[in-house]
Design a protein around this motif. Structure first.
Motif, short mmCIF file in Angstrom:
data_model
loop_
_atom_site.label_atom_id
_atom_site.label_comp_id
_atom_site.label_asym_id
_atom_site.label_seq_id
_atom_site.Cartn_x
_atom_site.Cartn_y
_atom_site.Cartn_z
N ALA A 19 2.43 3.36 5.89
CA ALA A 19 1.24 3.06 5.07
C ALA A 19 0.78 4.30 4.32
N LEU A 20 0.77 5.43 5.01
CA LEU A 20 0.33 6.67 4.36
C LEU A 20 1.31 7.13 3.29
N TYR A 21 2.60 6.97 3.52
CA TYR A 21 3.59 7.31 2.49
C TYR A 21 3.29 6.52 1.21
N TYR A 22 3.04 5.23 1.39
CA TYR A 22 2.77 4.38 0.23
C TYR A 22 1.44 4.75 -0.44
N LEU A 23 0.40 4.92 0.37
CA LEU A 23 -0.92 5.22 -0.18
C LEU A 23 -0.95 6.55 -0.92
N GLY A 28 -6.21 5.52 -6.51
CA GLY A 28 -7.34 4.63 -6.28
C GLY A 28 -7.11 3.68 -5.11
N PRO A 29 -8.09 2.82 -4.89
CA PRO A 29 -8.02 1.87 -3.77
C PRO A 29 -6.86 0.89 -3.92
N VAL A 30 -6.24 0.55 -2.78
CA VAL A 30 -5.10 -0.36 -2.76
C VAL A 30 -5.43 -1.52 -1.83
N PRO A 31 -5.18 -2.76 -2.26
CA PRO A 31 -5.41 -3.91 -1.37
C PRO A 31 -4.52 -3.81 -0.12
N ILE A 32 -5.08 -4.19 1.00
CA ILE A 32 -4.35 -4.11 2.26
C ILE A 32 -3.09 -4.96 2.23
N ASP A 33 -3.14 -6.13 1.60
CA ASP A 33 -1.94 -6.97 1.57
C ASP A 33 -0.81 -6.30 0.79
N GLU A 34 -1.14 -5.50 -0.20
CA GLU A 34 -0.12 -4.75 -0.95
C GLU A 34 0.51 -3.68 -0.05
N LYS A 38 4.55 -3.54 1.37
CA LYS A 38 5.46 -2.39 1.27
C LYS A 38 5.90 -1.94 2.66
N VAL A 39 4.98 -1.90 3.61
CA VAL A 39 5.32 -1.47 4.98
C VAL A 39 6.33 -2.44 5.59
N ALA A 40 6.10 -3.73 5.45
CA ALA A 40 7.04 -4.74 5.98
C ALA A 40 8.40 -4.59 5.32
N GLY A 84 -11.29 -5.15 1.79
CA GLY A 84 -9.85 -5.30 1.99
C GLY A 84 -9.03 -4.27 1.25
N VAL A 85 -9.57 -3.04 1.15
CA VAL A 85 -8.86 -1.97 0.43
C VAL A 85 -8.85 -0.69 1.26
N VAL A 86 -7.89 0.17 0.92
CA VAL A 86 -7.77 1.48 1.56
C VAL A 86 -7.36 2.48 0.49
N GLU A 87 -7.78 3.74 0.69
CA GLU A 87 -7.49 4.77 -0.30
C GLU A 87 -7.37 6.12 0.39
#
Length: 112
Positions: A19-23, A28-34, A38-40, A84-87
């Motif tokens: 998740a951190l690699y992708y983020l 900016g903020p990224v939707p959790i489902d996105e 990517k993680v899956a 539903g976002v993380v950044e």
């Protein structure tokens, strides 16, 4: 300065690292489902179309309820479960260096 123990605790779980690699690549903020998609994908060396729905749901649930809340204990990770976002905001150089090396070693984005 960030504690090395804290960085290693943050990176202890593969799913959280992914998740951190992708983020780290996003602005900016990224939707959790996105993030979950990517993680899956990285966990299965696949593409979204080939990921079983139940795996995607497990990854998303784990991120929402365990990995992202844990990651947000670091002051440079902002997780908003209601939106539903993380950044990732302003990763300290020590964390960035370790994360970069870990990603090179782990290579989650390698082609199958």
């Amino acid at each position: 300065m960030v504690s090395l123990d804290r960085v290693f605790e943050l990176l202890r779980k593969e799913r959280r690292r992914y998740a951190l690699y992708y983020l780290e690549q996003q602005d900016g903020p990224v939707p959790i489902d996105e993030v979950a998609e990517k993680v899956a994908e990285w966990e299965t060396d696949g593409v979204r179309a080939s990921i079983p729905e139940e795996l995607f749901e497990r990854v998303e649930c784990s991120l929402r309820h365990t990995d992202l809340p844990k990651a947000s204990e670091a002051e440079y990770i902002e997780y908003d479960p209601k939106e539903g976002v993380v950044e990732v905001t302003g990763t300290p150089p020590e964390v960035d260096a370790i994360l970069t090396v870990a990603k090179v070693i782990e290579r989650p984005d390698r082609n199958p």
